[in-house]
Scaffold this motif. Structure first.
Motif, short mmCIF file in Angstrom:
data_model
loop_
_atom_site.label_atom_id
_atom_site.label_comp_id
_atom_site.label_asym_id
_atom_site.label_seq_id
_atom_site.Cartn_x
_atom_site.Cartn_y
_atom_site.Cartn_z
N CYS A 1 0.83 -1.22 0.00
CA CYS A 1 0.00 0.00 0.00
C CYS A 1 0.86 1.26 0.00
CB CYS A 1 -0.94 0.00 1.20
SG CYS A 1 -2.30 -1.17 1.05
N VAL A 2 1.95 1.25 0.74
CA VAL A 2 2.87 2.40 0.73
C VAL A 2 3.43 2.59 -0.68
CG1 VAL A 2 5.08 3.29 1.59
CG2 VAL A 2 3.48 2.20 3.18
N VAL A 3 3.84 1.51 -1.31
CA VAL A 3 4.38 1.59 -2.67
C VAL A 3 3.32 2.14 -3.62
CG1 VAL A 3 5.21 0.20 -4.63
CG2 VAL A 3 6.09 -0.23 -2.33
N MET A 4 2.10 1.64 -3.53
CA MET A 4 1.04 2.12 -4.42
C MET A 4 0.74 3.60 -4.19
SD MET A 4 0.20 -0.02 -6.65
CE MET A 4 -1.23 0.80 -7.30
N GLY A 5 0.73 4.01 -2.93
CA GLY A 5 0.51 5.43 -2.64
C GLY A 5 1.59 6.30 -3.25
N ALA A 6 2.80 5.78 -3.30
CA ALA A 6 3.92 6.56 -3.84
C ALA A 6 3.91 6.63 -5.36
CB ALA A 6 5.24 5.97 -3.35
N VAL A 7 3.35 5.63 -6.03
CA VAL A 7 3.43 5.62 -7.50
C VAL A 7 2.18 6.15 -8.19
CG1 VAL A 7 5.08 3.71 -7.52
CG2 VAL A 7 2.65 3.23 -7.81
N VAL A 8 1.13 6.41 -7.46
CA VAL A 8 -0.08 6.92 -8.10
C VAL A 8 0.24 8.23 -8.81
CG1 VAL A 8 -2.36 7.91 -7.67
CG2 VAL A 8 -1.69 5.79 -6.54
N GLY A 9 -0.07 8.30 -10.07
CA GLY A 9 0.17 9.50 -10.84
C GLY A 9 1.56 9.61 -11.46
N THR A 10 2.40 8.58 -11.28
CA THR A 10 3.74 8.63 -11.89
C THR A 10 3.66 8.18 -13.34
OG1 THR A 10 4.29 6.39 -11.17
CG2 THR A 10 4.92 8.19 -9.70
N ARG A 11 4.72 8.39 -14.04
CA ARG A 11 4.77 7.98 -15.44
C ARG A 11 4.71 6.46 -15.57
NH1 ARG A 11 5.78 11.93 -19.04
NH2 ARG A 11 6.54 13.89 -18.20
#
Length: 111
Positions: A42-52
């Motif tokens: 979940c931490v990883v997903m929160g960090a990558v939302v909206g990335t390229r």
């Protein structure tokens, strides 16, 4: 982005997430390993939302997808339901949900 790069990013991320999931199944193992894997995902997903796209595929689809283990969570909850361990069921499900939401929020703060 080419299809080859998309597949490669997902495969590499999946490998890394799978290794992480395997390690957490060994230490600490059990419910703590499952809980930890899901919260980290979940931490990883929160960090990558909206990335390229290459990063989202590598970290989100690959790492977080392979690291998280909702099927194991369901099995562990189901075993406790069958054994009528209601406090454990409610506590574990609540802790997983709240920590997962906090992990997504925390991951969003990291970027």
């Amino acid at each position: 982005m080419t299809a080859i790069l998309a597949v490669l990013a997902t495969v590499v991320g999946g490998f890394l997430g799978g290794v992480g999931r395997w390690a957490l199944s060994r230490r600490p193992g059990g419910r703590w390993g499952t809980w930890g894997a899901n919260v980290i995902a979940c931490v990883v997903m929160g960090a990558v939302v909206g990335t390229r796209e290459p990063l989202a595929l590598l970290w989100g689809t690959g790492v977080a997808g392979a690291l998280s283990t909702w099927s194991t969570l369901a099995r562990e909850l189901g075993q406790n339901v069958r054994q009528r361990r209601w406090r454990t069921v409610v506590g574990y499900a609540t802790a997983t949900l709240l920590a997962g939401l906090a992990g997504i929020w925390l991951g969003g703060l990291l970027v």
